[in-house]
Scaffold this motif. Structure first.
Motif, short mmCIF file in Angstrom:
data_model
loop_
_atom_site.label_atom_id
_atom_site.label_comp_id
_atom_site.label_asym_id
_atom_site.label_seq_id
_atom_site.Cartn_x
_atom_site.Cartn_y
_atom_site.Cartn_z
N SER A 1 0.81 -1.22 0.00
CA SER A 1 0.00 0.00 0.00
C SER A 1 0.85 1.27 0.00
O SER A 1 0.31 2.37 -0.01
N ASP B 1 -7.21 -1.75 -5.46
CA ASP B 1 -7.80 -2.52 -4.39
C ASP B 1 -7.75 -4.02 -4.73
O ASP B 1 -7.16 -4.41 -5.73
N ARG B 2 -8.39 -4.85 -3.90
CA ARG B 2 -8.35 -6.30 -4.12
C ARG B 2 -9.01 -6.74 -5.42
O ARG B 2 -8.64 -7.76 -5.98
N LEU C 1 -7.44 2.96 -7.48
CA LEU C 1 -7.81 3.91 -6.44
C LEU C 1 -7.09 5.24 -6.59
O LEU C 1 -7.67 6.30 -6.36
N CYS D 1 -1.35 4.82 -0.28
CA CYS D 1 -2.81 4.86 -0.32
C CYS D 1 -3.29 3.84 0.71
O CYS D 1 -3.00 2.65 0.59
N ALA D 2 -4.01 4.29 1.72
CA ALA D 2 -4.38 3.44 2.85
C ALA D 2 -5.28 2.27 2.43
O ALA D 2 -5.17 1.18 2.99
N ARG D 3 -6.15 2.46 1.44
CA ARG D 3 -7.09 1.41 1.05
C ARG D 3 -6.53 0.45 0.00
O ARG D 3 -7.19 -0.49 -0.40
N ALA D 4 -5.31 0.67 -0.46
CA ALA D 4 -4.74 -0.12 -1.55
C ALA D 4 -4.34 -1.51 -1.06
O ALA D 4 -3.90 -1.70 0.08
N TYR D 5 -4.47 -2.48 -1.96
CA TYR D 5 -4.02 -3.85 -1.70
C TYR D 5 -2.78 -4.18 -2.54
O TYR D 5 -1.93 -4.95 -2.12
#
Length: 161
Positions: free
Chosen positions: A92, A109-110, A115, A129-133
């Motif tokens: 991330s 993301d997943r 994102l 990016c905090a929400r990135a996978y």
């Protein structure tokens, strides 16, 4: 106004630029040389084979799924080509400390949805990016040069799984 068919147009182009029938010299017309000149040095109609005009060339991603491969990152890929990238999964955040060139960074993301995209991340910088996978690192300005880079990423990710 009368409708003109494609066959009529092809015959007209062949007569105009080659001085003959469309089917006489090149068969069905698909084997015509690209960029050939006809009478008076005029250029013939260009044909694009293989890819559609404006499409993105195939992208090749190298998967870095282990800890050591992610830690090494692009330091090991000094000879990265213009259509090659590194896919870090899971990840991330990335940095360019110690690198000599800028890179494009795409956070996903997943499900593979984009994102965030960081264009030309310069050396000695960080991005996250905090929400990135997962993260894809590409050569600098790849995303700006190819407007449909998201489709190329999806194709390359499907091939690399």
């Amino acid at each position: 106004m009368a409708r003109l068919s494609f066959g009529f147009f092809r015959q007209w182009v062949a007569r105009r630029y080659k001085g003959g029938d469309a089917h006489s010299e090149y068969g069905s017309g698909s084997e015509a040389p690209v960029g050939a000149t006809g009478r008076c040095g005029r250029r013939a109609v260009h044909h694009y084979f293989g890819r559609r005009h404006g499409s993105v060339p195939p992208l090749r991603l190298r998967l870095a799924a282990s800890f050591w491969r992610r830690a090494a990152g692009l330091f090991l890929l000094r000879d990265m080509g213009p259509h090659e990238g590194l896919w870090l999964r899971p990840c991330s955040a990335v940095h360019t400390f110690g690198m000599r060139r800028a890179i494009d960074v795409v956070f996903m993301d997943r499900r593979g949805r984009i994102l965030k995209t960081v264009h030309a991340l310069r050396p000695n910088r960080a991005a996250w990016c905090a929400r990135a996978y997962s993260v894809v690192e590409l050569p600098a300005f790849y995303c700006r040069r190819h407007g449909r880079y998201d489709a190329a990423l999806r194709r390359a990710m499907r091939a690399g799984r």
